[in-house]
Write a protein that holds these residues in place. Structure first.
Motif, PDB file in Angstrom:
ATOM      1  N   GLN A 215     -14.931  11.537  -6.087  1.00  0.00           N
ATOM      2  CA  GLN A 215     -14.762  12.872  -6.643  1.00  0.00           C
ATOM      3  C   GLN A 215     -16.129  13.509  -6.923  1.00  0.00           C
ATOM      4  O   GLN A 215     -16.352  14.684  -6.642  1.00  0.00           O
ATOM      5  CB  GLN A 215     -13.947  12.820  -7.937  1.00  0.00           C
ATOM      6  CG  GLN A 215     -13.743  14.171  -8.614  1.00  0.00           C
ATOM      7  CD  GLN A 215     -12.905  15.123  -7.775  1.00  0.00           C
ATOM      8  OE1 GLN A 215     -11.807  14.764  -7.378  1.00  0.00           O
ATOM      9  NE2 GLN A 215     -13.427  16.302  -7.499  1.00  0.00           N
ATOM     10  N   ILE A 216     -17.045  12.712  -7.484  1.00  0.00           N
ATOM     11  CA  ILE A 216     -18.390  13.224  -7.760  1.00  0.00           C
ATOM     12  C   ILE A 216     -19.079  13.594  -6.461  1.00  0.00           C
ATOM     13  O   ILE A 216     -19.718  14.660  -6.358  1.00  0.00           O
ATOM     14  CB  ILE A 216     -19.213  12.185  -8.540  1.00  0.00           C
ATOM     15  CG1 ILE A 216     -18.502  11.819  -9.853  1.00  0.00           C
ATOM     16  CG2 ILE A 216     -20.617  12.700  -8.826  1.00  0.00           C
ATOM     17  CD1 ILE A 216     -19.153  10.669 -10.600  1.00  0.00           C
ATOM     18  N   CYS A 217     -18.926  12.744  -5.450  1.00  0.00           N
ATOM     19  CA  CYS A 217     -19.534  13.039  -4.147  1.00  0.00           C
ATOM     20  C   CYS A 217     -18.993  14.338  -3.575  1.00  0.00           C
ATOM     21  O   CYS A 217     -19.757  15.187  -3.086  1.00  0.00           O
ATOM     22  CB  CYS A 217     -19.242  11.901  -3.171  1.00  0.00           C
ATOM     23  SG  CYS A 217     -20.338  10.492  -3.328  1.00  0.00           S
ATOM     24  N   GLY A 218     -17.688  14.491  -3.634  1.00  0.00           N
ATOM     25  CA  GLY A 218     -17.085  15.700  -3.082  1.00  0.00           C
ATOM     26  C   GLY A 218     -17.565  16.955  -3.779  1.00  0.00           C
ATOM     27  O   GLY A 218     -17.857  17.971  -3.134  1.00  0.00           O
ATOM     28  N   ASP A 219     -17.667  16.891  -5.106  1.00  0.00           N
ATOM     29  CA  ASP A 219     -18.108  18.063  -5.861  1.00  0.00           C
ATOM     30  C   ASP A 219     -19.550  18.430  -5.516  1.00  0.00           C
ATOM     31  O   ASP A 219     -19.876  19.603  -5.316  1.00  0.00           O
ATOM     32  CB  ASP A 219     -17.983  17.797  -7.362  1.00  0.00           C
ATOM     33  CG  ASP A 219     -16.533  17.729  -7.823  1.00  0.00           C
ATOM     34  OD1 ASP A 219     -15.642  18.192  -7.082  1.00  0.00           O
ATOM     35  OD2 ASP A 219     -16.287  17.190  -8.927  1.00  0.00           O
ATOM     36  N   MET A 220     -20.426  17.428  -5.462  1.00  0.00           N
ATOM     37  CA  MET A 220     -21.833  17.726  -5.217  1.00  0.00           C
ATOM     38  C   MET A 220     -22.076  18.150  -3.766  1.00  0.00           C
ATOM     39  O   MET A 220     -22.860  19.049  -3.494  1.00  0.00           O
ATOM     40  CB  MET A 220     -22.713  16.530  -5.590  1.00  0.00           C
ATOM     41  CG  MET A 220     -22.508  15.285  -4.747  1.00  0.00           C
ATOM     42  SD  MET A 220     -23.423  13.842  -5.340  1.00  0.00           S
ATOM     43  CE  MET A 220     -25.106  14.277  -4.923  1.00  0.00           C
ATOM     44  N   GLU A 221     -21.378  17.513  -2.834  1.00  0.00           N
ATOM     45  CA  GLU A 221     -21.597  17.827  -1.429  1.00  0.00           C
ATOM     46  C   GLU A 221     -21.049  19.207  -1.060  1.00  0.00           C
ATOM     47  O   GLU A 221     -21.463  19.798  -0.055  1.00  0.00           O
ATOM     48  CB  GLU A 221     -20.992  16.740  -0.548  1.00  0.00           C
ATOM     49  CG  GLU A 221     -21.751  15.419  -0.666  1.00  0.00           C
ATOM     50  CD  GLU A 221     -21.163  14.300   0.168  1.00  0.00           C
ATOM     51  OE1 GLU A 221     -20.146  14.552   0.873  1.00  0.00           O
ATOM     52  OE2 GLU A 221     -21.703  13.178   0.129  1.00  0.00           O
ATOM     53  N   GLY A 222     -20.131  19.736  -1.877  1.00  0.00           N
ATOM     54  CA  GLY A 222     -19.639  21.084  -1.639  1.00  0.00           C
ATOM     55  C   GLY A 222     -20.754  22.108  -1.710  1.00  0.00           C
ATOM     56  O   GLY A 222     -20.758  23.099  -0.959  1.00  0.00           O
ATOM     57  N   LEU A 223     -21.728  21.890  -2.591  1.00  0.00           N
ATOM     58  CA  LEU A 223     -22.852  22.814  -2.672  1.00  0.00           C
ATOM     59  C   LEU A 223     -23.694  22.760  -1.405  1.00  0.00           C
ATOM     60  O   LEU A 223     -24.154  23.801  -0.910  1.00  0.00           O
ATOM     61  CB  LEU A 223     -23.719  22.510  -3.889  1.00  0.00           C
ATOM     62  CG  LEU A 223     -24.902  23.482  -4.063  1.00  0.00           C
ATOM     63  CD1 LEU A 223     -25.035  23.939  -5.498  1.00  0.00           C
ATOM     64  CD2 LEU A 223     -26.206  22.858  -3.579  1.00  0.00           C
ATOM     65  N   ALA A 224     -23.890  21.559  -0.868  1.00  0.00           N
ATOM     66  CA  ALA A 224     -24.683  21.421   0.355  1.00  0.00           C
ATOM     67  C   ALA A 224     -24.043  22.185   1.504  1.00  0.00           C
ATOM     68  O   ALA A 224     -24.739  22.783   2.334  1.00  0.00           O
ATOM     69  CB  ALA A 224     -24.846  19.947   0.718  1.00  0.00           C
ATOM     70  N   GLN A 225     -22.734  22.181   1.563  1.00  0.00           N
ATOM     71  CA  GLN A 225     -22.028  22.911   2.612  1.00  0.00           C
ATOM     72  C   GLN A 225     -21.973  24.402   2.312  1.00  0.00           C
ATOM     73  O   GLN A 225     -22.023  25.234   3.214  1.00  0.00           O
ATOM     74  CB  GLN A 225     -20.596  22.358   2.756  1.00  0.00           C
ATOM     75  CG  GLN A 225     -20.515  20.925   3.213  1.00  0.00           C
ATOM     76  CD  GLN A 225     -20.886  20.741   4.666  1.00  0.00           C
ATOM     77  OE1 GLN A 225     -20.957  21.702   5.431  1.00  0.00           O
ATOM     78  NE2 GLN A 225     -21.144  19.508   5.068  1.00  0.00           N
ATOM     79  N   GLY A 226     -21.855  24.759   1.028  1.00  0.00           N
ATOM     80  CA  GLY A 226     -21.689  26.154   0.659  1.00  0.00           C
ATOM     81  C   GLY A 226     -22.971  26.956   0.662  1.00  0.00           C
ATOM     82  O   GLY A 226     -22.950  28.174   0.894  1.00  0.00           O
ATOM     83  N   LYS A 227     -24.102  26.295   0.416  1.00  0.00           N
ATOM     84  CA  LYS A 227     -25.376  27.011   0.323  1.00  0.00           C
ATOM     85  C   LYS A 227     -26.404  26.567   1.359  1.00  0.00           C
ATOM     86  O   LYS A 227     -27.458  27.192   1.483  1.00  0.00           O
ATOM     87  CB  LYS A 227     -25.962  26.844  -1.078  1.00  0.00           C
ATOM     88  CG  LYS A 227     -25.146  27.530  -2.172  1.00  0.00           C
ATOM     89  CD  LYS A 227     -25.891  27.505  -3.503  1.00  0.00           C
ATOM     90  CE  LYS A 227     -25.143  28.279  -4.572  1.00  0.00           C
ATOM     91  NZ  LYS A 227     -25.886  28.333  -5.860  1.00  0.00           N
ATOM     92  N   GLY A 228     -26.123  25.499   2.075  1.00  0.00           N
ATOM     93  CA  GLY A 228     -27.062  25.009   3.075  1.00  0.00           C
ATOM     94  C   GLY A 228     -26.335  24.569   4.325  1.00  0.00           C
ATOM     95  O   GLY A 228     -25.125  24.779   4.476  1.00  0.00           O
ATOM     96  N   TRP A 229     -27.074  23.931   5.229  1.00  0.00           N
ATOM     97  CA  TRP A 229     -26.465  23.410   6.455  1.00  0.00           C
ATOM     98  C   TRP A 229     -25.567  22.221   6.143  1.00  0.00           C
ATOM     99  O   TRP A 229     -24.559  21.996   6.784  1.00  0.00           O
ATOM    100  CB  TRP A 229     -27.570  23.003   7.436  1.00  0.00           C
ATOM    101  CG  TRP A 229     -27.032  22.458   8.725  1.00  0.00           C
ATOM    102  CD1 TRP A 229     -26.696  23.168   9.838  1.00  0.00           C
ATOM    103  CD2 TRP A 229     -26.757  21.081   9.025  1.00  0.00           C
ATOM    104  NE1 TRP A 229     -26.226  22.319  10.814  1.00  0.00           N
ATOM    105  CE2 TRP A 229     -26.247  21.031  10.342  1.00  0.00           C
ATOM    106  CE3 TRP A 229     -26.871  19.890   8.311  1.00  0.00           C
ATOM    107  CZ2 TRP A 229     -25.873  19.838  10.960  1.00  0.00           C
ATOM    108  CZ3 TRP A 229     -26.501  18.699   8.919  1.00  0.00           C
ATOM    109  CH2 TRP A 229     -26.006  18.687  10.234  1.00  0.00           C
ATOM    110  N   GLY A 230     -25.939  21.469   5.132  1.00  0.00           N
ATOM    111  CA  GLY A 230     -25.193  20.272   4.761  1.00  0.00           C
ATOM    112  C   GLY A 230     -26.118  19.263   4.115  1.00  0.00           C
ATOM    113  O   GLY A 230     -27.131  19.613   3.515  1.00  0.00           O
TER     114      GLY A 230
END
Length: 483
Positions: A215-230
């Protein structure tokens, strides 16, 4: 993409550097193969496209199936790719022409992708040398193999060494350029670091006993997808910090543990960030945890204070190792002369990895060229010691280098038992005392650092909490905000 003048100047600089390696008329051509799309299960269901970093650096075009030749004798540049046809337009919409894309990065000449084969063949038949750098993708390896008449396996780096078939002259020239980041690159990395710090803050706020790591991974990685390439690499988030590359996220957050989070963002222009923090899962360090954590924190600060032009990063690694062992001796885990322990490589038992690596378009920048070629000066030889031998960046630092500062201390039961069985370090190591740490896990603390004219600066506008007091305070505030 940067302004086309940036790419034009990079290619001009490369031609000038290559001119120093051979007389005029015998320099040959430099061949660049961009990435193609990679199927995940079948061709039309592919992995997210990521362009080759060498291609990005010199040509910037972020589209699949592009290639280029730079004639090192005439400086003529040609980009090879195919314009879309009506079937492509149905699925993808109208696309810019290859000629216009080439012009956007300052290249006048373009040709169909199929023409690449004939032009390389022509150069080979004329006895001209074809310079290329090692491949990182299988498509590129196969393409290079077909073009040059060699087995694709010959186009990859070999272990930590460079690819023997690749051009040492071209590889060294590119490394000399990419090791020193210009102002536009530094701004891009700074942005990636900003996103990385935001992502890590989301992760810290999500740490609660009983929450699944995923769950923590999913929440944090959402920012990488939403504001960056990944992501700049697969996230490491684990309560087993002694496992360096633990990508399993299936455990529930348990009380009294340490959670290592090593993660970074790749921004939309593909420059990377890479941060690591370690958190007490319940918000407070135990006495044992705080003692070890404080040492790692001090090592992180010591390394940063030492970074400056003219300093060899291998010497920073050794200084960190010495400080670490000095502190561990006060805890009774080792004993004896600290300098002798450093010389014998005893620090490798506790930090089997190197202090840091180069960072840029790749999170481990340019390591597809070969770690030894990228990370070591010509007068340096890689150590065979555990820990020091894993150091990816040992060079003498110069302004514009971007490196990571990531000391750690880990208690790996299998490694400890192996050293004990083989009698390694027996005169220095308190193996009996170390049994108290078999359930400890590990701690790593990592910042991204730019070497400046007078010293160094940490990248990213909002440094993540790092001292034990600041970490506990931030986690207490997070808990209060959840109420």
């Amino acid at each position: 993409m940067f302004d086309k003048s940036v790419y034009s100047q990079r290619r001009k600089t490369l031609v000038a550097k290559m001119a120093q390696t051979a007389p005029e008329g015998s320099r040959g051509i430099a061949l660049f193969v961009g990435n193609a799309e990679s199927p995940a299960q079948y061709f039309d269901n592919g992995y997210k496209f990521r362009q080759d970093s060498t291609w990005i650096y010199f040509f910037g075009i972020d589209e699949p199936r592009f290639a280029a030749i730079i004639d090192l004798d005439t400086a003529k540049e040609t980009i090879y790719a195919d314009d879309v046809e009506i079937d492509d337009i149905i699925w993808m919409g109208p696309q810019p022409s290859v000629k216009s894309q080439a012009a956007s990065v300052g290249v006048e000449n373009s040709a169909p992708y199929s023409a690449l084969d004939a032009d390389v063949k022509k150069a080979i038949e004329a006895g001209r040398k074809v310079h290329f750098v090692s491949a990182s993708r299988y498509y590129n390896a196969i393409k290079l193999g077909d073009l040059l008449g060699i087995h694709p396996s010959q186009t990859f780096r070999q272990g930590k060494n460079c690819c023997p078939a690749a051009s040492a002259e071209l590889s060294r020239a590119i490394i000399s350029m990419r090791l020193v980041k210009d102002a536009s690159e530094i701004a891009s990395i700074e942005h990636a670091c900003d996103l990385g710090q935001q992502m890590h803050t989301i992760a810290r706020k999500g740490i609660q006993v009983g929450v699944i790591e995923q769950q923590i991974c999913g929440d944090m990685e959402g920012l990488a997808q939403g504001k960056g390439w990944g992501l700049s690499f697969p996230t490491i988030l684990t309560q087993h910090g002694e496992i360096f590359h633990c990508h399993s996220h299936e455990a529930l957050i348990a009380p009294g543990k340490l959670l290592v989070i090593d993660a970074g963002v790749e921004a939309n222009d593909h420059y990377a960030s890479d941060f690591t923090r370690t958190y007490p899962t319940g918000g407070k360090f135990t006495t044992q945890q705080r003692d070890i954590y404080q040492t790692v924190c001090e090592c992180n600060e010591l390394a940063f204070q030492m970074v400056a032009p003219g300093v060899r990063y291998v010497d920073v690694h050794k200084a960190v190792s010495k400080h670490m062992l000095s502190n561990l001796s006060q805890l009774g885990l080792v004993h004896g002369d600290v300098d002798a322990m450093v010389a014998e490589g005893i620090a490798g038992l506790f930090m089997p990895h190197g202090l840091g690596h180069n960072m840029g378009l790749d999170v481990h920048d340019m390591e597809d060229y070969g770690e030894n070629l990228v990370g070591y000066d010509d007068d340096q030889t890689r150590s065979s010691q555990l820990g020091l031998g894993s150091l990816r960046m040992a060079r003498t630092l110069v302004p514009g280098n971007v490196i990571t500062d990531e000391p750690g201390i880990y208690f790996i039961p299998a490694l400890i038992e192996s050293w004990k069985k083989d009698g390694i370090g027996a005169q220095f190591i308190n193996f009996e005392k170390l049994k108290e740490y078999y359930e400890f896990g590990g701690i790593r603390l990592e910042d991204d650092v730019l070497v400046t004219e007078n010293g160094a600066t940490r990248l990213g506008p909002n440094r993540l909490p790092i001292t034990p007091d600041d970490v506990e305070a931030a986690m207490a505030a997070d808990a209060e905000n959840r109420k």
